[in-house]
Design an enzyme around this catalytic site. Structure first.
Site, PDB file in Angstrom:
ATOM      1  N   CYS A 288       0.921  -1.194   0.038  1.00 20.17           N
ATOM      2  CA  CYS A 288       0.265  -0.146   0.195  1.00 20.17           C
ATOM      3  C   CYS A 288       1.204   1.381  -0.648  1.00 20.17           C
ATOM      4  O   CYS A 288       0.945   1.525   1.049  1.00 20.17           O
ATOM      5  CB  CYS A 288      -0.846   0.018   1.088  1.00 20.17           C
TER       6      CYS A 288
ATOM      7  N   CYS B 286      -0.208   3.511   2.572  1.00 16.26           N
ATOM      8  CA  CYS B 286       0.362   3.469   4.389  1.00 16.26           C
ATOM      9  C   CYS B 286       2.157   3.715   4.177  1.00 16.26           C
ATOM     10  O   CYS B 286       2.397   4.093   5.352  1.00 16.26           O
ATOM     11  CB  CYS B 286       0.135   2.235   4.077  1.00 16.26           C
TER      12      CYS B 286
END
Length: 107
Positions: free
Chosen positions: A32, A35
């Protein structure tokens, strides 16, 4: 090395729900991008709030049970948990100051 402790499905109840301090949980995954962008902010906040806020990270790919229990369907998602109860949720990436102010206002 992250300043936030890694937690798993197996230790969730003791590490998070039974914590004396409020807990910021970062739900993330290795693949991600947003993230990864938020990770330095999570570490910085962990440093700045040491002793007032417990900051932990849960890898959603390796630990699917807790995200399913809380309905986490997008990452990064951040939960603020006090005394075992979710008091606030943040979804997605955002500038550090906004993130910090939001978290601090809920603990």
């Amino acid at each position: 090395m992250s300043k936030a402790a890694d937690v798993t499905d197996a230790v969730w109840d003791t590490a998070v729900l039974q914590s004396e301090l409020p807990v910021l949980v970062d739900f993330w995954a290795e693949w991600c991008g947003p993230c990864k962008a938020m990770s330095p902010y999570v570490d910085k906040l962990a440093d700045e709030t040491a002793g007032k806020l417990k900051v932990v990270k849960l890898n959603t790919q390796d630990n699917p049970d807790v995200p399913a229990r809380y309905g986490i369907n997008a990452i990064p998602t951040f939960l603020i948990i006090k005394k075992g109860e979710v008091v606030h949720q943040i979804v997605g990436s955002q500038p550090y100051e906004k993130f910090k102010l939001t978290v601090l206002s809920k603990i």
